[in-house]
Design an enzyme around this catalytic site. Structure first.
Site, PDB file in Angstrom:
ATOM      1  CB  ALA A  76     -10.129 104.453  25.355  1.00  0.00           C
ATOM      2  CG  HIS A  86      -2.649  92.285  29.427  1.00  0.00           C
ATOM      3  ND1 HIS A  86      -2.974  93.486  29.957  1.00  0.00           N
ATOM      4  CD2 HIS A  86      -3.708  91.447  30.367  1.00  0.00           C
ATOM      5  CE1 HIS A  86      -3.745  93.629  30.516  1.00  0.00           C
ATOM      6  NE2 HIS A  86      -4.140  92.476  31.062  1.00  0.00           N
ATOM      7  CE1 TYR A 122      -3.107 101.704  34.313  1.00  0.00           C
ATOM      8  CE2 TYR A 122      -3.369 103.633  32.975  1.00  0.00           C
ATOM      9  CZ  TYR A 122      -3.581 102.325  33.203  1.00  0.00           C
ATOM     10  OH  TYR A 122      -4.265 101.613  32.148  1.00  0.00           O
ATOM     11  CD  GLU A 123       0.828  99.175  32.812  1.00  0.00           C
ATOM     12  OE1 GLU A 123       1.603  98.391  32.606  1.00  0.00           O
ATOM     13  OE2 GLU A 123       0.559  99.828  31.436  1.00  0.00           O
ATOM     14  CG  ASN A 164     -15.679 107.863  29.768  1.00  0.00           C
ATOM     15  OD1 ASN A 164     -14.900 106.982  29.310  1.00  0.00           O
ATOM     16  ND2 ASN A 164     -15.496 108.657  30.414  1.00  0.00           N
ATOM     17  CG  HIS A 195     -11.210  99.055  33.278  1.00  0.00           C
ATOM     18  ND1 HIS A 195     -10.578  99.964  32.336  1.00  0.00           N
ATOM     19  CD2 HIS A 195     -10.899  97.954  33.065  1.00  0.00           C
ATOM     20  CE1 HIS A 195      -9.708  99.500  31.446  1.00  0.00           C
ATOM     21  NE2 HIS A 195      -9.752  98.313  31.644  1.00  0.00           N
ATOM     22  CG  HIS A 213      -1.180 102.679  30.338  1.00  0.00           C
ATOM     23  ND1 HIS A 213      -1.321 101.439  29.912  1.00  0.00           N
ATOM     24  CD2 HIS A 213      -2.002 103.356  29.634  1.00  0.00           C
ATOM     25  CE1 HIS A 213      -2.147 101.513  28.961  1.00  0.00           C
ATOM     26  NE2 HIS A 213      -2.451 102.598  28.681  1.00  0.00           N
ATOM     27  CG  MET A 233      -5.784 107.624  32.715  1.00  0.00           C
ATOM     28  SD  MET A 233      -6.510 106.033  33.738  1.00  0.00           S
ATOM     29  CE  MET A 233      -8.076 106.666  34.448  1.00  0.00           C
ATOM     30  CB  SER A 234      -2.010 106.687  27.290  1.00  0.00           C
ATOM     31  OG  SER A 234      -2.911 107.113  26.310  1.00  0.00           O
ATOM     32  CB  SER A 269      -8.643 100.877  25.399  1.00  0.00           C
ATOM     33  OG  SER A 269      -7.679 101.228  26.392  1.00  0.00           O
TER      34      SER A 269
HETATM   35  N1  HPA Z   1     -10.808 109.685  31.978  1.00  0.00           N
HETATM   36  C1  HPA Z   1      -9.551 109.154  32.046  1.00  0.00           C
HETATM   37  N2  HPA Z   1      -9.169 108.009  31.222  1.00  0.00           N
HETATM   38  C2  HPA Z   1     -10.171 107.700  30.406  1.00  0.00           C
HETATM   39  C3  HPA Z   1     -11.477 107.876  30.515  1.00  0.00           C
HETATM   40  C4  HPA Z   1     -11.666 109.024  31.594  1.00  0.00           C
HETATM   41  O1  HPA Z   1     -12.842 109.572  31.454  1.00  0.00           O
HETATM   42  N3  HPA Z   1     -12.187 107.328  29.708  1.00  0.00           N
HETATM   43  C5  HPA Z   1     -11.171 106.432  28.919  1.00  0.00           C
HETATM   44  N4  HPA Z   1      -9.783 106.608  29.452  1.00  0.00           N
END
Ligand code: HPA
Length: 278
Positions: free
Chosen positions: A117, A65, A89-90, A236, A248, A87, A212-213, A34
């Site tokens: 990201a 997608h 988590y999917e 962030n 998100h 991912h 998360m990747s 991302s």
């Molecule tokens: N935590 C986990 N995954 C993320 C974050 C986060 O703060 N920001 C972007 N992907």
């Protein structure tokens, strides 16, 4: 666990498809996370192919997608970009990219350059910053190599993010006047964001960014014998480190806001690899 019987058929079929459409493999493969999608539009002489045509690649579950490879060049360096990754988590499975990564290796790719990201744990890397991944922490302690036969599964993970290529990337950033942090990426399973207490723990462990990747793919790539590099875009401050609530949407907005700079550095980095032995 990896379905070896299925991949035994799907990988050669995928290699054949790539070879017949694009010729010999580029040395560099990029996974676009991302925030990094803009890099695909910088590829010159680009040709694309949907993952649905590549049986070893993750098959998109949600229509709409983008899940495709883009093959072309950046400067004089040929490249394949992977738009879309599976991912953990999917599905709960961390093996989703095994077929794609083994296809790249079998085709002849040398380097897997991953992008993602991340949330930042460090105030000197505010949202919008780029971090070169120097190392990772596999917090969920999950491995895509569980059930893998042979002694090759005992992969040495020291120096997994190629030290020489890291020096090269840092030098390039310096030459370009771009702030590029370097640090440790901590994998969190997700899909929920972390608690503030988890982030304090990760920070105490030495993590600089959380996401998360990336980690399962790095393990798969090192097992396959590919070199690995990683770039994280801070979208962030991690949980508990800023007053802003984590959503998100927020991460996507920040990814878009800094995406252009990230993509342009990525393109420069790939082009600069033309003069590096991989
Ligand atoms: N935590 C986990 N995954 C993320 C974050 C986060 O703060 N920001 C972007 N992907």
């Amino acid at each position: 666990m990896i379905d070896h019987q299925k991949l035994g058929v799907a990988i050669p079929a995928s290699v054949e498809k790539l070879q017949s459409l694009f010729g010999d493999a580029p040395e560099v493969a990029v996974v676009l996370g991302s925030g990094w999608a803009g890099a695909a539009s910088l590829v010159q002489d680009a040709k694309s192919l949907a993952y649905t045509e590549l049986p070893a690649f993750p098959q998109p579950k949600v229509e709409g997608h983008v899940n495709e490879v883009v093959v072309g060049r950046l400067g004089e360096q040929r490249v394949i970009m992977l738009r879309g990754r599976a991912h953990t988590y999917e599905s709960g499975e961390c093996t989703g990219m095994a077929g794609a990564i083994r296809t790249l290796k079998a085709w002849g790719v040398k380097l897997l350059l991953q992008t993602n990201a991340s949330g930042s744990l460090r105030s000197h890397m505010p949202p919008g910053s780029l971090m070169l991944i120097a190392d990772h922490i596999n917090a969920p302690q999950r491995s895509p190599l569980v059930g893998e036969p042979g002694s090759g599964r005992f992969v040495d993970m020291v120096g997994a993010y190629d030290p020489e290529l890291r020096r090269h990337a840092l030098q390039l950033a310096k030459n370009e006047g771009l702030m590029l942090g370097e640090g440790t990426y901590c994998w969190a399973l997700g899909p929920q964001f972390e608690t503030a207490a988890e982030i304090r723990m990760f920070a105490a462990w030495g993590a600089d960014a959380v996401g998360m990747s990336t980690v399962p793919e790095t393990i798969l790539a090192r097992h396959a014998g590919l070199k690995v590099m990683g770039l994280a875009l801070m979208t962030n401050m991690a949980a508990g480190l800023s007053a802003e609530a984590l959503t998100h949407d927020l991460t996507l907005k920040q990814a878009q806001a800094s995406g252009e700079r990230a993509a342009s550095f990525l393109a420069q980095l790939v082009a600069s690899l033309k003069d590096v032995a991989l």
